[in-house]
Structure formats: C-alpha cells, structure tokens
Design a protein around this motif. Structure first.
Motif, PDB file in Angstrom:
ATOM      1  N   PRO A   1       0.792  -1.240   0.000  1.00 49.67           N
ATOM      2  CA  PRO A   1       0.000   0.000   0.000  1.00 49.67           C
ATOM      3  C   PRO A   1       0.821   1.286   0.000  1.00 49.67           C
ATOM      4  O   PRO A   1       0.283   2.344  -0.348  1.00 49.67           O
ATOM      5  N   VAL A   2       2.118   1.237   0.361  1.00 51.80           N
ATOM      6  CA  VAL A   2       2.907   2.477   0.382  1.00 51.80           C
ATOM      7  C   VAL A   2       3.713   2.672  -0.898  1.00 51.80           C
ATOM      8  O   VAL A   2       4.393   3.693  -1.046  1.00 51.80           O
ATOM      9  N   ASN A   3       3.634   1.716  -1.816  1.00 49.47           N
ATOM     10  CA  ASN A   3       4.463   1.795  -3.022  1.00 49.47           C
ATOM     11  C   ASN A   3       4.164   3.053  -3.841  1.00 49.47           C
ATOM     12  O   ASN A   3       5.081   3.756  -4.282  1.00 49.47           O
ATOM     13  N   ARG A   4       2.906   3.345  -4.045  1.00 45.68           N
ATOM     14  CA  ARG A   4       2.545   4.502  -4.858  1.00 45.68           C
ATOM     15  C   ARG A   4       2.922   5.804  -4.156  1.00 45.68           C
ATOM     16  O   ARG A   4       3.364   6.767  -4.801  1.00 45.68           O
ATOM     17  N   ASP A   5       2.766   5.858  -2.836  1.00 46.10           N
ATOM     18  CA  ASP A   5       3.139   7.059  -2.104  1.00 46.10           C
ATOM     19  C   ASP A   5       4.636   7.335  -2.240  1.00 46.10           C
ATOM     20  O   ASP A   5       5.055   8.499  -2.327  1.00 46.10           O
ATOM     21  N   GLY A   6       5.438   6.285  -2.263  1.00 45.79           N
ATOM     22  CA  GLY A   6       6.867   6.479  -2.430  1.00 45.79           C
ATOM     23  C   GLY A   6       7.206   7.103  -3.767  1.00 45.79           C
ATOM     24  O   GLY A   6       8.163   7.877  -3.885  1.00 45.79           O
TER      25      GLY A   6
END
Length: 565
Positions: A53-58
């Motif tokens: 779930p944090v991949n896109r935020d990165g």
C-alpha cells in the motif's frame, strides 16, 4: 501488487530446486515444511497488507532533504516497522546475534516478495542484509557483538559506500582515504555517490561500510580497505551517541525508485573501524556485493511479477473489439495473450534461476562442498542479469498491454518500468555480469558450466519417456550451449567479452527451458506454460549463441566516425 507469489515459490522449492535436500542438512534442519510454509505465508501477508500500500506514495512523494534532515515517503515508517518487528531483516542471519538462522533461499523468497510490493523500501533491508553478511564473515568479535544485533533486528540499518565520481565500475580508481587515529580507529575522508538509503529517519543510526585507502596503500584494488563508519558513535551502552563527521550533501533526482533516497555522502575525518585486515577491503565488500547481486536479480523478478499481475487484471477488464475466444477483455486477443503468456513463462524461469542460485549458496554453507560453491558462483551473474532484464522487459510489456493508459502515470503501470530500470545498472551492470560469467566463471576451464549443462541433458533424456517433444528441444538447446561454451573457452578474453551478453541470455533461456520441463513433469497443469517457454522462447537461444561465437570480429571496424562521434 495483487498478491505475493508465495504459492509459486513453494512449488519451485518443492519440485524444482530440491529444498527438501537442503533442509535435510544439519545446518538447516530447522527449515521444516511447516516452518517454510509459515515463513512464506506470513511474508506474503506483510507484503500484501502493509508494504504494497505504500508503493505509490513512495513514487508520488519522494524522500527529501530538509535542512540536512532526510524525510522519508509517507507510510514508510509504518511499513518498515512491520519488516523490522517481524524479524524479516534477519531471516538468514546468525541465531547467536538474533537472526532466524534459516536458509538464504527463504530470505531470497521474502526479498522477492518485498521488492514486488515496494522496491524503494525493500532496498533498505536488502542493504542491511548485505552488511550483516560482510560483518559476520570479516569483522572482529567486538564489532559483531555491538553492530550485528541492532542490524539484524532492523533497529539500525546499513549501507555500502563504494562508488565515487571517478570510480564506478573501476573501483581501483577510488580516492577516499583513511588515516590511523592512534587509538585503533581511523579517520575517513572523501565523497561517495549513489549511496542507497545513505540516511534515514526510520532508524536512530545508519552504519556505513566505506571503501578507502590507508596512507601506505598499494595502487589499484589491492590497496583498498573497508571501514565501518556509523552516523552516530555508539556510547558505552551501545546506543547512538555523538554525531560522526559525515553528512548527506544532496539527494539524486532519479528516473524511478523515488522513495529510496540515493545520497551523495561526504566523510570529513569521520571515525571508523577497520573491517578485516588492511588491503582486504574488496574481499570483504564482495561478500556483501555477491549477496546483493542475487538480491537485485530477485528485485527484477519481484517487479516483473507485480507489473504482470497489474497487466493481467487490466487485460481482463479492458474491452476492445470482439475476441476469438469470446473473452470480454482484450486478454482474448492473440497478441495480448502472447505478451502475457511469454511474460509469465519468463518470470517463472527467472525465479527458478534465482532460487537455484540461493539453494547452491546454502548447500555450500551447509556442506562446504566445492561443487555447490562453484554452482552458486556460476549462477550469480545469470540470476542478476537475466532477472533484472526480465523485470524491465515485463514492466515494459505491462505498459504496452495497458496501451495509452500505460503511458499515463495515474494507472501506475509506468512506475514499474521506471523503478525496474535501475536494477540492470546497480550492483554491477549487466554487461559486467556477463563479462564475469565468461571470464572468472569460465576460468575453471568451464568445469562448473559444463557440469550444469550435463545435468540438463541428463534430465531431458529421462524426460523423453513422458514429454518427448519438449524434452528433445531442451536436450538440443543444452547441447548447443555446450558447444558454444567450448567455443568460448578457445577464444581470448576480449573475444569472449564481445559475445558475453548474448551468451548469458542464451544460457538463461536454456536454464528456463529446463525449469519449465521439470515443472510440467511435476504438474500437468503447467504444461501449457512449458510449451510457451520451450516452443516460443527457447528457440531464441540459438541466434544468441551464434552471436556469442562471433567474438569481437568486426566490432572495432566500426570506428568513432561511423558511430557518429
């Protein structure tokens, strides 16, 4: 990523790379089927629910430097805590320092899942794992006792400081220096570039392994030593104390992996401790780099898996015209099905090669067997180069399957391609991996390579009774590879180098054909995918090996003027 590939990994461990034989050794007797299943299941859950779930935020909110303080991407703190608190940094680390002591093969499975979930974040534990291994093999007992428990727990993290502006692939050109401080420590001075996770607000201390030269050092790589240089000097209680004399000068603006801070590091007489003996820096660093090269190969596989799952989901939903098989989505069109089927076949091949390499590393550790050590050395450059090339190619196919929407950043398809692109470059470019394969890895007269080829031919010969057509094609490809290998052995080194990349890829295709043949023998449901690999992709080995046998003939006739200089 829709789901981590734990089931496919388990199939490979059970039916392709003989993980049971590894678990049957005294060294890895704790890697029982129940433990293996639990590791894969829990790692998959972590990746699917916490890390992915944090991949896109990165990607959208890169790491940044504010007044000298590094700020990580949103959500990375929570995801990293999940990795550290779950013990995933130390899956294969020594039990005496807090690790699980499990096979590197299982750590490789976990790392692939993490890379597919969020490559930018996975780089952080991967670098720590490499440092852990280097310290386990080369550090003094005092350094091990202080640093290993904190690195293994994920409380602290590690980096590798090798590259300088004038010293990339030519490591011997580095100028960073270290001077004795009179108390058994050293003062390290110099600048390093391309330092992955060179700083972090996710941990209270970052430990740098730095290559540098002592005042009386010999020129070239023989004069390089390795130093452990922490961001904060540990106090008497082993906790971060006063700040060391080092800083992040800047962060690089990159094509991809935006959530991973790539730092320019400056050491200004920073206090460091010598790891191993003077002049032994490259040997110690290669312990870390060999670990990282397999890890990077599996990064490629992980990103390929994620990109492929996204492309399949899109192709199943995207409606464009009438399909021959009546499928509602474009997945029913022959060319789209070709792209997806070939991608799935190559992802499986690359995964098998990587796990076979990891298994050979473990068997060498467990038994001390020289043949296993040679097998691991042989497969490492293939796993790194082929795995990362597949990562780029499948991510590119993912964009193509999405069509125009793949070129639009909002879909997320392009991120996989941008992120994957670096993997063919760092930890030794893929061209250097190929040169290593035809150089150092054939320096035994081709013994390790020819032994592996003979095993493929033997397996294929036995398989003729069950799958005669596919087995025959795999056997012939192995025979072609044997002939090409013998031809390269008769060449001088530069002729080998000229054909190194096609040779490596030809070798990988043969290994992939063999892997799919074994998979089809173990499970008839995998026969259609084996046919794709062996009938559609494996034939590509022949022209690759033909080019490899050309050597450098004619290359240098293409002078600078013809190249447009």
């Amino acid at each position: 990523m829709a789901h981590a590939p734990a089931a496919d990994q388990r199939f490979i461990l059970d039916h392709i790379v003989d993980f049971a034989g590894l678990a049957g050794t005294d060294r890895f007797r704790d890697a029982t089927p129940d433990v293996t299943a639990a590791i894969l299941t829990e790692a998959a859950r972590l990746c699917d629910e916490v890390v992915a779930p944090v991949n896109r935020d990165g990607d959208l909110h890169p790491a940044r430097l504010e007044n000298g303080v590094l700020r990580s991407s949103p959500g990375f703190d929570r995801a990293y805590r999940g990795i550290a608190e779950g013990g995933w940094v130390g899956v294969s680390a020594a039990v005496e320092y807090g690790g699980m002591g499990l096979p590197h093969t299982l750590a490789t499975c976990v790392n692939e899942m993490l890379a597919g979930a969020c490559l930018s974040l996975q780089l952080k534990p991967l670098l720590s794992q490499g440092q852990i291994e280097a310290l386990e093999h080369h550090a003094s007992d005092d350094l091990k006792a202080l640093y290993l428990p904190k690195l293994i727990s994920g409380e602290w993290s590690g980096t590798m400081n090798l590259t300088e502006p004038q010293a990339g692939s030519d490591v011997g050109a580095l100028r960073c220096r270290a001077e004795p401080d009179g108390d058994g420590t050293y003062r390290v001075t110099g600048q390093k570039i391309f330092i992955t996770w060179g700083d972090s607000d996710l941990v209270p201390n970052v430990c740098h392994l730095v290559l540098a030269r002592l005042p009386d050092a010999a020129p070239g790589t023989k004069g390089i030593s390795l130093f452990l240089v922490p961001k904060f000097l540990p106090d008497e209680g082993g906790n971060p104390g006063v700040a060391n004399s080092l800083r992040v000068v800047s962060l690089e603006h990159k094509l991809g992996i935006h959530g991973s801070p790539t730092c320019v590091m400056e050491f200004q007489g920073a206090k460091g401790w010598l790891v191993d003996a003077p002049g032994k820096g490259m040997a110690a660093m290669f312990t870390m780099m060999n670990n990282a090269r397999l890890g990077v190969g599996m990064q490629g596989v992980g990103v390929a898996e994620a990109a492929l799952q996204k492309a399949v989901a899109f192709a199943a939903e995207r409606v464009q015209g009438k399909t021959p098989d009546g499928s509602p989505g474009i997945i029913g069109h022959a060319d789209v099905r070709r792209m997806l089927a070939e991608a799935r076949a190559e992802v499986f091949s690359a995964r098998v090669i990587g796990l076979a390499c990891a298994r050979a590393i473990d068997m060498a550790t467990a038994t001390g067997d020289g043949d296993c050590r040679a097998r691991a050395a042989l497969l490492t450059p293939i796993a790194k180069a082929y795995g990362t090339d597949i990562g780029i190619r499948v991510a590119d196919l993912g964009v193509q399957v999405h069509g125009g929407m793949g070129f639009i950043e909002e879909t997320g398809a392009a991120q996989y391609l941008r992120d994957a692109r670096i993997t063919a470059i760092y930890e030794g470019t893929n061209g250097i991996q190929a040169m290593d394969l035809v150089g150092r890895k054939l320096a035994d007269g081709g013994e390790a390579a020819l032994r592996l080829i003979a095993e493929i031919e033997s397996d294929a010969a036995e398989a003729r009774a069950h799958l005669p057509d596919l087995a025959g094609e795999v056997w012939q490809s192995a025979e072609n590879l044997r002939e090409a290998t013998e031809a390269l052995l008769a060449m001088d080194l530069n002729d080998r180098f000229a054909g190194a990349v096609p040779y490596l890829h030809g070798f990988a295709l043969v290994l992939g054909g063999h892997a799919h043949l074994r998979a089809a023998l173990a499970d008839a449901a995998r026969l259609p995918l084996a046919r794709v690999m062996i009938r559609r992709l494996l034939p590509g080995h022949a022209p690759l090996l033909a080019v490899a046998r050309e050597g450098a003939s004619g290359l240098y006739d293409v002078g600078p003027e013809l190249l447009g200089a």
